[in-house]
Design a protein around this motif. Structure first.
Motif, short mmCIF file in Angstrom:
data_model
loop_
_atom_site.label_atom_id
_atom_site.label_comp_id
_atom_site.label_asym_id
_atom_site.label_seq_id
_atom_site.Cartn_x
_atom_site.Cartn_y
_atom_site.Cartn_z
N THR A 1 6.64 -6.72 -19.43
CA THR A 1 6.61 -6.18 -20.79
C THR A 1 5.17 -5.92 -21.20
O THR A 1 4.25 -6.53 -20.66
N HIS A 2 5.01 -5.01 -22.15
CA HIS A 2 3.71 -4.84 -22.78
C HIS A 2 3.69 -5.47 -24.17
O HIS A 2 2.69 -5.40 -24.87
N TYR A 3 4.86 -6.05 -24.57
CA TYR A 3 4.94 -6.68 -25.89
C TYR A 3 4.61 -8.16 -25.76
O TYR A 3 5.41 -8.94 -25.22
N LEU B 1 -4.83 -0.94 -2.59
CA LEU B 1 -3.57 -1.69 -2.55
C LEU B 1 -3.00 -1.76 -3.96
O LEU B 1 -3.71 -2.14 -4.90
N ALA B 2 -1.73 -1.40 -4.12
CA ALA B 2 -1.10 -1.49 -5.44
C ALA B 2 -0.85 -2.94 -5.80
O ALA B 2 -0.93 -3.34 -6.96
N VAL B 3 -0.51 -3.75 -4.79
CA VAL B 3 -0.31 -5.18 -4.97
C VAL B 3 -0.98 -5.88 -3.80
O VAL B 3 -0.87 -5.42 -2.66
N PRO C 1 -2.27 -4.50 -17.38
CA PRO C 1 -2.47 -3.14 -17.86
C PRO C 1 -1.67 -2.13 -17.05
O PRO C 1 -1.16 -2.47 -15.97
N ASN C 2 -1.57 -0.91 -17.54
CA ASN C 2 -0.91 0.17 -16.78
C ASN C 2 -1.53 0.24 -15.39
O ASN C 2 -2.75 0.22 -15.24
N GLY C 3 -0.64 0.30 -14.38
CA GLY C 3 -1.14 0.43 -13.01
C GLY C 3 -1.53 -0.88 -12.35
O GLY C 3 -2.04 -0.90 -11.23
N ALA C 4 -1.28 -2.02 -13.02
CA ALA C 4 -1.70 -3.33 -12.47
C ALA C 4 -0.85 -3.77 -11.28
O ALA C 4 -1.24 -4.65 -10.52
N GLY C 5 0.35 -3.18 -11.15
CA GLY C 5 1.20 -3.55 -10.01
C GLY C 5 2.48 -4.27 -10.40
O GLY C 5 3.18 -4.82 -9.55
N LYS C 6 2.84 -4.26 -11.69
CA LYS C 6 4.02 -5.00 -12.15
C LYS C 6 5.32 -4.41 -11.58
O LYS C 6 6.13 -5.12 -10.99
N THR C 7 5.51 -3.09 -11.77
CA THR C 7 6.75 -2.47 -11.29
C THR C 7 6.84 -2.56 -9.77
O THR C 7 7.92 -2.81 -9.22
N THR C 8 5.71 -2.37 -9.10
CA THR C 8 5.70 -2.46 -7.64
C THR C 8 6.15 -3.86 -7.21
O THR C 8 6.95 -4.01 -6.28
N THR C 9 5.67 -4.88 -7.90
CA THR C 9 6.07 -6.26 -7.57
C THR C 9 7.56 -6.45 -7.81
O THR C 9 8.27 -7.01 -6.96
N ASP D 1 12.44 -4.57 -15.78
CA ASP D 1 11.16 -3.88 -15.95
C ASP D 1 11.13 -3.27 -17.35
O ASP D 1 11.85 -2.30 -17.63
N GLU D 2 10.33 -3.81 -18.21
CA GLU D 2 10.19 -3.37 -19.61
C GLU D 2 11.56 -3.18 -20.28
O GLU D 2 11.89 -2.07 -20.71
N PRO D 3 12.35 -4.26 -20.37
CA PRO D 3 13.73 -4.11 -20.84
C PRO D 3 13.87 -3.66 -22.29
O PRO D 3 14.89 -3.06 -22.64
N ARG E 1 0.87 -1.16 0.00
CA ARG E 1 0.00 0.00 0.00
C ARG E 1 0.91 1.22 0.00
O ARG E 1 1.80 1.34 0.84
N TYR E 2 0.73 2.11 -0.97
CA TYR E 2 1.52 3.35 -0.99
C TYR E 2 0.89 4.36 -0.05
O TYR E 2 -0.32 4.34 0.15
N ARG E 3 1.73 5.21 0.49
CA ARG E 3 1.19 6.28 1.34
C ARG E 3 0.25 7.16 0.54
O ARG E 3 0.42 7.32 -0.68
#
Ligand SMILES: Nc1ncnc2c1ncn2[C@@H]1O[C@H](COP(=O)(O)OP(=O)(O)OP(=O)(O)O)[C@@H](O)[C@H]1O
Length: 332
Positions: A207-209, A32-34, A52-60, A175-177, A25-27
Motif C-alpha cells: 500500500t501507499h497509504y 535488479l528489481a528485487v 516508493p514507486n519502483g521499489a520492487g513491491k509488486t515484483t515481490t 497489491d494495493e487493495p 532481474r527483468y529482461r
C-alpha cells in the motif's frame, strides 16, 4: 509468552509463506528489481510492503504467488513450491493484483466468479455458494448480476478481491487493495483483511497509504531499490528512520523566526517551512535528542511566542520518508 500469531500458527504445520533470498532481474534491464529479499508470513499475520514507486513491491508479491519466477531464491507456500503448480499449492494462494484486466467484461460478476472458482479448484457443488459468499465479503451482493463493464472502477477492484478469496486461501497477496476505493469501501476491505487474519490467513499486502499500513500490519517491510531498507513494527521503523521527535509551530507570514529556526536547527533537524491558511508552519524533525544550544534557544523563543507549539513523536509517514530518502552514506 505465546503471541497471538504464534498461538494461531501452532494449529497449522508450515507457515503460509517462506520466501528466501528472492532476486528478480527483468529482461532488457541491468538493475535488479528485487535483490535478496527474505520474507516469512505466519498464519494470521499481516505483513505490509512499503516503498516508493519502483521499489520492487509488486515484483515481490508476484514472485511469492507463483506468477513470476524468481531469478534466484525460493518460495514455499504452506511448505509447497508454487512453481510446481500443483492444484493444492495453487488453492492455498489468493492473489489480488487489481487493475482493469482479469475479467470477462461482458459476463456478469457471478459468471466470472463461477469461472474462476472452477480454475481455483472449488468443488462444483460449492461454487455458487462460494461466489455468493465472496461477493458478500466485498459488499457486491447487489451487483452479482451486473456485467463487469457496467461496474465502477472501485467495484471492479472489490471484485478482484472477491476472486482472490474464492479458494479460501491460506495465503492472501494483496497489491494495493484499497487503491481507488471510496473511504467507506476502503474501510470495508480493511475490516475484511482483519477478519481473514483472525481466521488464520497469512496476508501480504502493499500500500501507499501509511495510516492503512499502520492500522493493519503486524509487521512492516520497507523496500527501497529492491532491497529491504527496514523491517519491524512501527516503533522499529521509528528507530531505523533516525528521527527522535518532531516540533511544530506556526508563525505570522514572514516572521523572521521561521528563517532563524531553519538556519539554526538545520544541523540537528530536518526543517520544513510551509505557508498555508495564512500562516508559516514550521516543522523540525529532530535527528538527535540533544540539540545544540542554538537550536534550544530558537525553540525557547518559539515556545514563548509562536502559535500551536507542539512536540510529538514522529508519525509513520515522517519515519517512512526519512527511511526512503536518498541520503548519502546510508547503506541499503
Ligand atoms: N515487466 C517488467 N519488465 C521490466 N522491468 C519491470 C517490469 N515490471 C517491473 N519492472 C521494473 O522493476 C522495478 C520494480 O517494479 P515494481 O513494479 O515491482 O515496483 P513497485 O514497488 O510495485 O512500484 P509501484 O509502487 O509503482 O507499484 C522497477 O524498476 C520497474 O520498472
Amino acid at each position: 509468552m505465546t503471541t497471538p500469531v504464534a498461538a494461531r500458527n501452532q494449529i497449522g504445520a508450515e507457515p503460509p509463506l517462506v520466501a528466501s533470498g528472492l532476486v528478480r532481474r527483468y529482461r532488457r534491464s541491468d538493475a535488479l528489481a528485487v535483490s535478496g529479499v527474505d520474507l516469512t508470513i505466519e498464519a494470521g499475520e499481516i505483513v505490509t510492503l512499503l516503498g516508493p514507486n519502483g521499489a520492487g513491491k509488486t515484483t515481490t508479491v508476484k514472485m511469492c504467488s507463483g506468477l513470476l519466477m524468481p531469478t534466484a531464491g525460493s518460495v514455499r507456500v504452506s511448505g509447497r513450491d508454487p512453481y510446481r503448480r500443483s492444484a493444492r499449492a495453487m488453492a492455498d494462494i489468493g492473489l489480488v493484483l487489481g487493475g482493469d484486466g482479469g475479467f470477462y467484461k461482458r459476463a456478469t460478476a457471478t459468471a466470472n466468479l463461477l469461472y474462476f472458482a472452477d480454475l481455483a479448484g472449488v468443488p462444483a457443488r460449492e461454487r455458487h455458494d462460494r461466489a455468493r459468499e465472496v461477493l458478500a465479503d466485498v459488499g457486491l451482493t447487489d451487483r452479482a448480476g451486473s456485467k463487469v463493464n457496467e461496474l465502477s472502477r472501485g467495484m471492479v477492484q472489490r471484485l478482484h478481491i472477491a476472486r482472490g478469496l474464492l479458494a479460501r486461501p491460506r495465503l492472501l497477496l494483496l497489491d494495493e487493495p484499497t487503491n481507488g476505493l471510496d473511504p467507506e469501501h476502503a474501510q470495508m476491505v480493511r475490516r475484511l483483511v482483519r477478519s481473514l487474519s483472525r481466521r488464520g490467513v497469512g496476508i501480504l499486502l502493499t500500500t501507499h497509504y501509511l495510516t492503512e499500513a499502520e492500522e493493519l500490519s503486524d509487521r512492516l517491510i520497507v523496500l527501497r531499490a529492491g532491497r529491504v531498507r527496514a523491517e519491524g513494527h512501527v516503533a522499529d521503523l521509528a528507530r531505523a528512520g533516525g528521527l527522535s521527535h518532531v516540533t511544530t509551530f506556526a508563525l505570522p507570514p514572514g516572521d523572521p523566526l521561521a528563517a532563524t529556526a531553519a538556519q539554526r536547527a538545520g544541523v540537528d533537524a530536518v526543517v520544513d517551512v510551509q505557508t498555508f491558511h495564512g500562516k508559516d508552519h514550521v516543522r523540525l524533525q529532530w535527528r538527535t535528542v540533544a540539540p545544540s544550544p542554538e537550536s534550544l534557544a530558537t525553540l525557547e523563543e518559539a515556545r514563548a511566542r509562536a502559535l500551536d507549539y507542539t512536540e510529538r513523536p514522529p508519525t509513520l509517514e515522517e519515519n517512512y520518508l526519512a527511511l526512503v530518502a536518498e541520503q548519502p552514506g546510508v547503506t541499503s
